[in-house]
Design a protein around this motif. Structure first.
Motif, PDB file in Angstrom:
ATOM      1  N   PRO A 162      92.597  48.650  76.241  1.00  0.00           N
ATOM      2  CA  PRO A 162      91.138  48.482  76.170  1.00  0.00           C
ATOM      3  C   PRO A 162      90.350  49.764  76.444  1.00  0.00           C
ATOM      4  CG  PRO A 162      92.022  47.406  78.118  1.00  0.00           C
ATOM      5  CD  PRO A 162      93.191  47.877  77.318  1.00  0.00           C
ATOM      6  N   ASP A 163      90.998  50.784  76.996  1.00  0.00           N
ATOM      7  CA  ASP A 163      90.321  52.043  77.286  1.00  0.00           C
ATOM      8  C   ASP A 163      90.390  53.037  76.127  1.00  0.00           C
ATOM      9  OD1 ASP A 163      89.696  51.159  79.860  1.00  0.00           O
ATOM     10  OD2 ASP A 163      91.612  51.883  80.655  1.00  0.00           O
ATOM     11  N   VAL A 164      91.047  52.652  75.023  1.00  0.00           N
ATOM     12  CA  VAL A 164      91.250  53.561  73.890  1.00  0.00           C
ATOM     13  C   VAL A 164      90.469  53.064  72.678  1.00  0.00           C
ATOM     14  CG1 VAL A 164      92.960  54.485  72.274  1.00  0.00           C
ATOM     15  CG2 VAL A 164      93.517  54.270  74.699  1.00  0.00           C
ATOM     16  N   THR A 165      89.836  54.002  71.998  1.00  0.00           N
ATOM     17  CA  THR A 165      89.149  53.719  70.742  1.00  0.00           C
ATOM     18  C   THR A 165      89.698  54.668  69.682  1.00  0.00           C
ATOM     19  OG1 THR A 165      87.144  53.069  71.904  1.00  0.00           O
ATOM     20  CG2 THR A 165      86.911  53.615  69.586  1.00  0.00           C
ATOM     21  N   HIS A 166      90.065  54.110  68.539  1.00  0.00           N
ATOM     22  CA  HIS A 166      90.594  54.925  67.452  1.00  0.00           C
ATOM     23  C   HIS A 166      89.497  55.214  66.439  1.00  0.00           C
ATOM     24  CE1 HIS A 166      94.647  54.674  68.909  1.00  0.00           C
ATOM     25  NE2 HIS A 166      94.511  53.367  69.025  1.00  0.00           N
ATOM     26  N   LYS A 167      89.541  56.384  65.839  1.00  0.00           N
ATOM     27  CA  LYS A 167      88.533  56.809  64.871  1.00  0.00           C
ATOM     28  C   LYS A 167      89.120  56.710  63.461  1.00  0.00           C
ATOM     29  CE  LYS A 167      85.690  59.990  66.092  1.00  0.00           C
ATOM     30  NZ  LYS A 167      84.419  59.312  66.169  1.00  0.00           N
ATOM     31  N   VAL A 168      88.504  55.836  62.652  1.00  0.00           N
ATOM     32  CA  VAL A 168      88.884  55.699  61.248  1.00  0.00           C
ATOM     33  C   VAL A 168      87.928  56.556  60.431  1.00  0.00           C
ATOM     34  CG1 VAL A 168      89.071  54.121  59.284  1.00  0.00           C
ATOM     35  CG2 VAL A 168      89.819  53.388  61.555  1.00  0.00           C
ATOM     36  N   LYS A 169      88.497  57.411  59.596  1.00  0.00           N
ATOM     37  CA  LYS A 169      87.713  58.300  58.743  1.00  0.00           C
ATOM     38  C   LYS A 169      87.681  57.692  57.341  1.00  0.00           C
ATOM     39  CE  LYS A 169      89.563  62.290  58.325  1.00  0.00           C
ATOM     40  NZ  LYS A 169      90.004  63.694  58.339  1.00  0.00           N
ATOM     41  N   ILE A 170      86.467  57.524  56.804  1.00  0.00           N
ATOM     42  CA  ILE A 170      86.287  57.012  55.450  1.00  0.00           C
ATOM     43  C   ILE A 170      85.892  58.186  54.576  1.00  0.00           C
ATOM     44  CG2 ILE A 170      85.049  55.391  53.983  1.00  0.00           C
ATOM     45  CD1 ILE A 170      84.367  53.848  56.600  1.00  0.00           C
ATOM     46  N   MET A 171      86.649  58.368  53.489  1.00  0.00           N
ATOM     47  CA  MET A 171      86.406  59.498  52.597  1.00  0.00           C
ATOM     48  C   MET A 171      86.112  59.012  51.186  1.00  0.00           C
ATOM     49  SD  MET A 171      89.455  61.712  54.279  1.00  0.00           S
ATOM     50  CE  MET A 171      90.422  60.250  54.545  1.00  0.00           C
ATOM     51  N   MET A 172      85.804  59.929  50.306  1.00  0.00           N
ATOM     52  CA  MET A 172      85.489  59.582  48.927  1.00  0.00           C
ATOM     53  C   MET A 172      86.684  58.905  48.259  1.00  0.00           C
ATOM     54  SD  MET A 172      83.480  63.055  47.970  1.00  0.00           S
ATOM     55  CE  MET A 172      82.764  62.521  46.433  1.00  0.00           C
ATOM     56  N   ASN A 173      86.396  58.174  47.195  1.00  0.00           N
ATOM     57  CA  ASN A 173      87.423  57.478  46.408  1.00  0.00           C
ATOM     58  C   ASN A 173      88.175  56.439  47.217  1.00  0.00           C
ATOM     59  OD1 ASN A 173      86.762  59.022  44.163  1.00  0.00           O
ATOM     60  ND2 ASN A 173      88.201  60.622  44.747  1.00  0.00           N
ATOM     61  N   ASP A 174      87.477  55.789  48.165  1.00  0.00           N
ATOM     62  CA  ASP A 174      88.067  54.711  48.962  1.00  0.00           C
ATOM     63  C   ASP A 174      89.333  55.168  49.685  1.00  0.00           C
ATOM     64  OD1 ASP A 174      87.811  52.093  49.921  1.00  0.00           O
ATOM     65  OD2 ASP A 174      89.295  51.355  48.496  1.00  0.00           O
TER      66      ASP A 174
ATOM     67  N   ILE B  48      92.447  50.510  59.884  1.00  0.00           N
ATOM     68  CA  ILE B  48      91.900  50.736  58.547  1.00  0.00           C
ATOM     69  C   ILE B  48      91.642  49.406  57.850  1.00  0.00           C
ATOM     70  CG2 ILE B  48      92.437  51.639  56.240  1.00  0.00           C
ATOM     71  CD1 ILE B  48      93.803  54.014  57.660  1.00  0.00           C
ATOM     72  N   ASP B  49      92.576  48.458  57.981  1.00  0.00           N
ATOM     73  CA  ASP B  49      92.368  47.131  57.391  1.00  0.00           C
ATOM     74  C   ASP B  49      91.105  46.488  57.955  1.00  0.00           C
ATOM     75  OD1 ASP B  49      94.672  47.435  55.904  1.00  0.00           O
ATOM     76  OD2 ASP B  49      95.923  46.325  57.335  1.00  0.00           O
ATOM     77  N   HIS B  50      90.886  46.642  59.268  1.00  0.00           N
ATOM     78  CA  HIS B  50      89.696  46.086  59.909  1.00  0.00           C
ATOM     79  C   HIS B  50      88.426  46.695  59.311  1.00  0.00           C
ATOM     80  CE1 HIS B  50      86.947  44.681  63.000  1.00  0.00           C
ATOM     81  NE2 HIS B  50      86.535  45.936  63.137  1.00  0.00           N
ATOM     82  N   VAL B  51      88.417  48.001  59.131  1.00  0.00           N
ATOM     83  CA  VAL B  51      87.238  48.676  58.582  1.00  0.00           C
ATOM     84  C   VAL B  51      87.002  48.251  57.130  1.00  0.00           C
ATOM     85  CG1 VAL B  51      86.299  50.928  57.916  1.00  0.00           C
ATOM     86  CG2 VAL B  51      87.361  50.627  60.162  1.00  0.00           C
ATOM     87  N   LYS B  52      88.051  48.130  56.356  1.00  0.00           N
ATOM     88  CA  LYS B  52      87.907  47.723  54.952  1.00  0.00           C
ATOM     89  C   LYS B  52      87.374  46.298  54.829  1.00  0.00           C
ATOM     90  CE  LYS B  52      91.470  50.522  52.723  1.00  0.00           C
ATOM     91  NZ  LYS B  52      92.732  50.461  51.979  1.00  0.00           N
ATOM     92  N   ASP B  53      87.745  45.417  55.771  1.00  0.00           N
ATOM     93  CA  ASP B  53      87.381  44.007  55.695  1.00  0.00           C
ATOM     94  C   ASP B  53      86.068  43.656  56.383  1.00  0.00           C
ATOM     95  OD1 ASP B  53      89.702  43.553  54.316  1.00  0.00           O
ATOM     96  OD2 ASP B  53      90.820  42.856  56.068  1.00  0.00           O
ATOM     97  N   ARG B  54      85.433  44.585  57.068  1.00  0.00           N
ATOM     98  CA  ARG B  54      84.238  44.263  57.844  1.00  0.00           C
ATOM     99  C   ARG B  54      83.014  44.064  56.957  1.00  0.00           C
ATOM    100  NH1 ARG B  54      81.820  49.846  59.950  1.00  0.00           N
ATOM    101  NH2 ARG B  54      82.224  50.966  58.036  1.00  0.00           N
ATOM    102  N   ASP B  55      82.074  43.317  57.489  1.00  0.00           N
ATOM    103  CA  ASP B  55      80.783  43.120  56.844  1.00  0.00           C
ATOM    104  C   ASP B  55      79.762  43.942  57.611  1.00  0.00           C
ATOM    105  OD1 ASP B  55      81.588  41.256  54.881  1.00  0.00           O
ATOM    106  OD2 ASP B  55      81.587  39.667  56.385  1.00  0.00           O
ATOM    107  N   LEU B  56      78.954  44.718  56.913  1.00  0.00           N
ATOM    108  CA  LEU B  56      77.968  45.572  57.556  1.00  0.00           C
ATOM    109  C   LEU B  56      76.562  45.023  57.356  1.00  0.00           C
ATOM    110  CD1 LEU B  56      79.219  49.126  56.545  1.00  0.00           C
ATOM    111  CD2 LEU B  56      79.691  47.858  58.635  1.00  0.00           C
ATOM    112  N   CYS B  57      75.734  45.196  58.368  1.00  0.00           N
ATOM    113  CA  CYS B  57      74.323  44.847  58.288  1.00  0.00           C
ATOM    114  C   CYS B  57      73.674  45.729  57.225  1.00  0.00           C
ATOM    115  CB  CYS B  57      73.664  45.062  59.650  1.00  0.00           C
ATOM    116  SG  CYS B  57      71.871  44.925  59.610  1.00  0.00           S
ATOM    117  N   LEU B  58      72.861  45.141  56.373  1.00  0.00           N
ATOM    118  CA  LEU B  58      72.193  45.908  55.327  1.00  0.00           C
ATOM    119  C   LEU B  58      71.088  46.796  55.884  1.00  0.00           C
ATOM    120  CD1 LEU B  58      71.945  43.204  52.527  1.00  0.00           C
ATOM    121  CD2 LEU B  58      73.586  45.076  52.730  1.00  0.00           C
TER     122      LEU B  58
END
Length: 90
Positions: A26-38, A56-66
C-alpha cells in the motif's frame, strides 16, 4: 498528471503519466506511461520482466471524467461521464 511531456525516453514521447497503487504494497505507487500509438510502459517489476502488467490493463480499462480527466472509479460518478465535482459545477 503530467500532460505533453517532451523529453524522449526509450524513443517514445510520453503523452500522459498515471499513478496506479500497488496491490501488494500500500505504500508503493507505480507510474504507467502512456505514449503515442496506444503504447504503454510501467515502472513495476512485472513489466520490466514480462513487458506486461495489470497496472497497464487498469489504465486501459478505466473510465475518465470528461471534465477533469480523473479516474471515475476513484472519484465517484453521477451519470457515468462526469465526476460529482465536475457535474455540480456551473
Amino acid at each position: 498528471m503530467d500532460i505533453r511531456e517532451t523529453v524522449l525516453d526509450d524513443m517514445f514521447i510520453p503523452i500522459d503519466f498515471v499513478d496506479v497503487p500497488s496491490k501488494s504494497d500500500p505504500d508503493v505507487t507505480h507510474k504507467v506511461k502512456i505514449m503515442m500509438n496506444d503504447t504503454y510502459s510501467c515502472d513495476c517489476k512485472g513489466y520490466k520482466y514480462a513487458s506486461k502488467c495489470w497496472h497497464i490493463d487498469h489504465v486501459k480499462d478505466r473510465d475518465l471524467c470528461l471534465g477533469c480527466r480523473e479516474d471515475l472509479a476513484l472519484v465517484g460518478t453521477e451519470d457515468g461521464s462526469y465526476c460529482m465535482e465536475c457535474f455540480t459545477e456551473d
